[in-house]
Design an enzyme around this catalytic site. Structure first.
Site, PDB file in Angstrom:
ATOM      1  N   SER A 131       1.049  -1.033  -0.217  1.00  0.00           N
ATOM      2  CA  SER A 131      -0.436   0.074   0.308  1.00  0.00           C
ATOM      3  C   SER A 131       0.915   0.853  -0.156  1.00  0.00           C
ATOM      4  CB  SER A 131      -0.920  -0.066   1.248  1.00  0.00           C
ATOM      5  OG  SER A 131      -0.167   0.329   2.632  1.00  0.00           O
ATOM      6  N   LYS A 169       2.036   4.343   7.377  1.00  0.00           N
ATOM      7  CA  LYS A 169       0.786   5.545   6.654  1.00  0.00           C
ATOM      8  C   LYS A 169       1.428   7.452   7.267  1.00  0.00           C
ATOM      9  CE  LYS A 169      -1.823   2.194   5.187  1.00  0.00           C
ATOM     10  NZ  LYS A 169      -1.605   1.112   5.362  1.00  0.00           N
TER      11      LYS A 169
END
Length: 210
Positions: A131, A169
């Site tokens: 991701s 993230k």
């Protein structure tokens, strides 16, 4: 007693410092010693905790002193400055770069070039998932993380979710929520209340093995 390869390595570093005043890179050491990988250089360097050349080793006149070419008002530089190029930091298992996965506390250590780390305390996590690929962070990379509990908007952080799941993230805010953004258009942002997520560190660098 030095092995033949250790002797060759010391001579190469000494000659390079005498010529340029700069320690050779691990890639240059690997090529000079005709080694197959830089891990072989690391093993040789790790075994050499010395600050001067052993007695009897031939050096060029410029390399006879254990310091770099003299510069006024500066402290002497050890001739084997390259011996300090590797640091070992804790390796705490795998971290999700997709959906959060359980944070695993490991017992092993990871050897890291010191140039990749800045000030502060660091640890490493192995990246699992894709991701964050658009930020250049790939599955299997080692994320080098500086321990800290605060982050700025847009920092890449290790976020601990519900005190048991860790993910890598972008850290952002949206209204009263914390938004963890991926760097892959195939993934959606994750939103949490401030009491559900906290920062455990900020990305300081990446280590990729081939």
């Amino acid at each position: 007693m030095l092995t033949r390869k250790q002797h060759e390595l010391l001579s190469f570093i000494s000659d390079r410092l005498a010529e340029t005043g700069v320690s050779p890179s691990f890639e240059e050491m690997k090529d000079a010693l005709d080694l197959k990988s830089k891990s072989g250089v690391h093993r040789l360097v790790s075994a050499l905790e010395v600050m001067r050349l052993p007695e009897g080793m031939k050096t060029s006149p410029a390399a006879a002193t254990p310091v770099a070419p003299p510069v006024p008002a500066r402290a002497p530089v050890p001739i084997l400055a390259a011996a300090n190029d590797i640091l070992e930091i804790p390796l705490h298992g795998r971290i999700a770069a997709g959906l959060p996965i359980e944070a695993i506390e490991g017992q092993s250590m990871l050897a890291v070039p010191a140039a990749l780390l800045g000030p502060g305390e660091h640890y490493a996590l192995e990246v699992a998932g894709d991701s964050m690929v658009e930020a250049g962070i790939l599955d299997g990379d080692y994320a080098l993380v500086r321990r800290q509990e605060q982050a700025r908007e847009g920092d890449i952080v290790v976020a601990l979710v519900h005190e048991q799941e860790a993910t890598l993230k972008y850290w952002r805010h949206e209204g009263g929520m914390v938004r963890l953004d991926p760097a892959n258009r195939a993934y959606d942002p994750q939103r949490y209340t401030p009491d559900e997520v906290r920062v455990q560190g900020k990305l300081a660098g990446l280590l990729r093995r081939y």
